[in-house]
Design an enzyme around this catalytic site. Structure first.
Site, mmCIF file in Angstrom:
data_model
loop_
_atom_site.group_PDB
_atom_site.id
_atom_site.type_symbol
_atom_site.label_atom_id
_atom_site.label_comp_id
_atom_site.label_asym_id
_atom_site.label_seq_id
_atom_site.Cartn_x
_atom_site.Cartn_y
_atom_site.Cartn_z
ATOM 1 N N PHE A 168 0.871 -1.185 0.000
ATOM 2 C CA PHE A 168 0.000 0.000 0.000
ATOM 3 C C PHE A 168 0.902 1.227 0.000
ATOM 4 O O PHE A 168 1.735 1.404 0.883
ATOM 5 C CB PHE A 168 -0.922 0.034 1.229
ATOM 6 N N ASP B 184 9.326 3.181 1.409
ATOM 7 C CA ASP B 184 8.146 3.882 1.924
ATOM 8 C C ASP B 184 8.089 3.669 3.431
ATOM 9 O O ASP B 184 7.741 2.588 3.912
ATOM 10 C CB ASP B 184 6.896 3.324 1.218
ATOM 11 N N LYS C 257 2.625 10.774 7.946
ATOM 12 C CA LYS C 257 1.945 10.358 9.189
ATOM 13 C C LYS C 257 2.453 11.116 10.423
ATOM 14 O O LYS C 257 2.018 12.217 10.661
ATOM 15 C CB LYS C 257 2.030 8.847 9.357
HETATM 16 C C1 LIG Z 1 2.964 2.649 3.707
HETATM 17 C C2 LIG Z 1 2.021 3.762 3.341
HETATM 18 N N1 LIG Z 1 2.273 4.508 2.258
HETATM 19 C C3 LIG Z 1 1.465 5.526 1.902
HETATM 20 C C4 LIG Z 1 0.330 5.834 2.623
HETATM 21 C C5 LIG Z 1 -0.550 6.966 2.199
HETATM 22 O O1 LIG Z 1 -0.485 8.012 3.130
HETATM 23 P P1 LIG Z 1 -1.619 9.150 3.157
HETATM 24 O O2 LIG Z 1 -2.870 8.506 3.662
HETATM 25 O O3 LIG Z 1 -1.060 10.186 4.086
HETATM 26 O O4 LIG Z 1 -1.754 9.656 1.770
HETATM 27 C C6 LIG Z 1 0.016 5.062 3.745
HETATM 28 C C7 LIG Z 1 -1.225 5.326 4.507
HETATM 29 O O5 LIG Z 1 -1.721 4.506 5.234
HETATM 30 C C8 LIG Z 1 0.886 3.998 4.114
HETATM 31 O O6 LIG Z 1 0.630 3.230 5.178
#
Ligand SMILES: Cc1ncc(COP(=O)(O)O)c(C=O)c1O
Length: 389
Positions: free
Chosen positions: A136, A221, A250
């Site tokens: 994700f 990420d 986050k």
């Molecule tokens: C690993 C990872 N990447 C990207 C995102 C996307 O972040 P945002 O919701 O701030 O766009 C998330 C959100 O849960 C995530 O857990």
């Protein structure tokens, strides 16, 4: 405190005007303190949702309140067209902590991923992005193209071309997927939304090696795993690798909207206008991020996450429940995989004063603020014991 009618009213108003994209629980949260949340009727909850990973330093931390207030009274708007004192302090701090000399500031996780994808394509002159199954990375079209689950992708095709997915923790399949068209490999160190699956050191080290051999970049990420969550400031530090691009968001600004893409030496120069963001590098967010980094360091939150995470995993592994298939995690990023759907168990936990997240249909995910106490974690384990026995 709103009476019952006012409480229903809050839910009705939000429900009436919502876009519809969020599945909501019937709880109205109005206040937080440390690892605790309080609803509109004054009920206390232990927060293992942790703002979906954005509350690492806990709710209403005095250092964040002070930083936001002071900066708001001085300067709230300053785009990257100008220089700014707080921003300079923050970028220097992040560069020192990560060993990555440049960075791009934005406002969310998905934007940090979009920037990394764009920088990788621009820098390599290639278009291929290799991601992992179950990954994700966000919901804007570029990040969504790296996200695996059909549930997020369906209805939005055609997505961005050039993306492929390989099984996570399979170095051989990764080797086969990286070609001379590959701009980057993008990976989470622990897959979060995908169900709390930690990467093996071998997989991540091989990813780095293959990227370097073949002229591709390695994007890590750290949006969910970063900022102390897994027991190190950045989760990749567990595995002795140095990524080329790192995505943060986050908890970066103590739960306020902020993202960052850290840029390593292997990424080429980026020309003016190649990317940008009106709100990116906002001075209030920079002040909040500086305060957050200070709290993480002063309160030794990464070390705390490592110790409390080990304690929690140990206690969870002792749960004698016919419902539990497996317990997985790293630091205070913990998943309990059940043999059935988790939704009813999450509701039962909330009734016992514990808020937790799902990760997919069958995993209970715990992402408590790192300031949580061992006694509060004991209460979480007791609630889980009751619900899952
Ligand atoms: C690993 C990872 N990447 C990207 C995102 C996307 O972040 P945002 O919701 O701030 O766009 C998330 C959100 O849960 C995530 O857990």
């Amino acid at each position: 405190m709103p009476d019952n009618e006012a409480f229903r009213n809050i839910i009705e108003i939000e429900s009436r005007h919502n876009s519809g994209v969020y599945g909501k629980r019937e709880i109205v949260i109005v206040r937080g303190q440390g690892a605790l949340l309080y609803d509109a009727q004054g009920r206390e909850y232990i927060d293992c949702v942790g703002g979906q990973g954005s509350a690492n330093i806990g709710h209403a931390h005095p250092a964040i309140i002070r930083a936001i207030n002071e900066q708001a009274a001085r300067l709230t708007v300053c785009t990257e067209m100008f220089y700014n004192d707080r921003r300079a302090e923050l970028v220097e701090r992040l560069a020192t902590l990560s060993g990555m000399p440049r960075l791009f500031l934005c406002n969310s996780g998905t934007e940090a991923v979009e920037a990394a994808i764009k920088f990788a394509r621009f820098s390599t002159g290639r278009s291929g992005i290799v991601a992992a199954m179950r990954a994700f990375h966000g919901r804007t079209l570029g990040a969504l193209s790296a996200t695996w689950n059909k549930k997020y992708r369906q209805g939005f095709e055609p997505l961005v071309p050039g993306f492929s997915h390989v099984p996570y923790n399979d170095p051989q399949k990764l080797d086969e997927a990286i070609s001379e068209q590959t701009a980057a490999v993008i990976l989470e160190v622990v897959q979060g939304e995908g169900g709390i699956y930690p990467a093996s050191a071998e997989f991540l080290q091989r990813a780095q090696e293959l990227c370097r051999q073949r002229g591709a970049l390695l994007i890590i990420d750290e949006i969910q795993t970063g900022l102390g969550r897994t027991g190190r400031l950045f989760a990749y530090q567990h595995h002795n690798i140095q990524p080329d691009l790192v995505c943060l968001a986050k908890s970066l600004a103590g739960g306020l909207p902020m993202g960052a893409t850290l840029i390593g030496e292997r990424v080429g120069p980026l020309p003016v206008g190649a990317h940008g963001s009106t709100f990116g590098g906002n001075p209030v967010m920079c002040a909040a991020a500086l305060a957050t980094l200070e709290v993480i360091e002063e309160e030794r939150l990464a070390e705390k996450a490592a110790a409390l995470g080990a304690f929690l995993m140990e206690r969870l592994k002792q749960l004698r429940s016919p419902l539990v298939r497996e317990v997985r995690g790293l630091g205070l990023m913990v998943g309990i995989e059940l043999k059935e759907k988790v939704a009813p168990y999450l509701a039962q936990l909330a009734e016992r004063g514990v808020l937790a997240l799902p990760a997919g249909m069958t995993v209970i995910r715990l992402l408590p603020p790192l300031v949580i106490s061992q006694e509060q974690l004991e209460r979480v384990v007791s609630a889980l014991e009751e619900v899952l026995s």
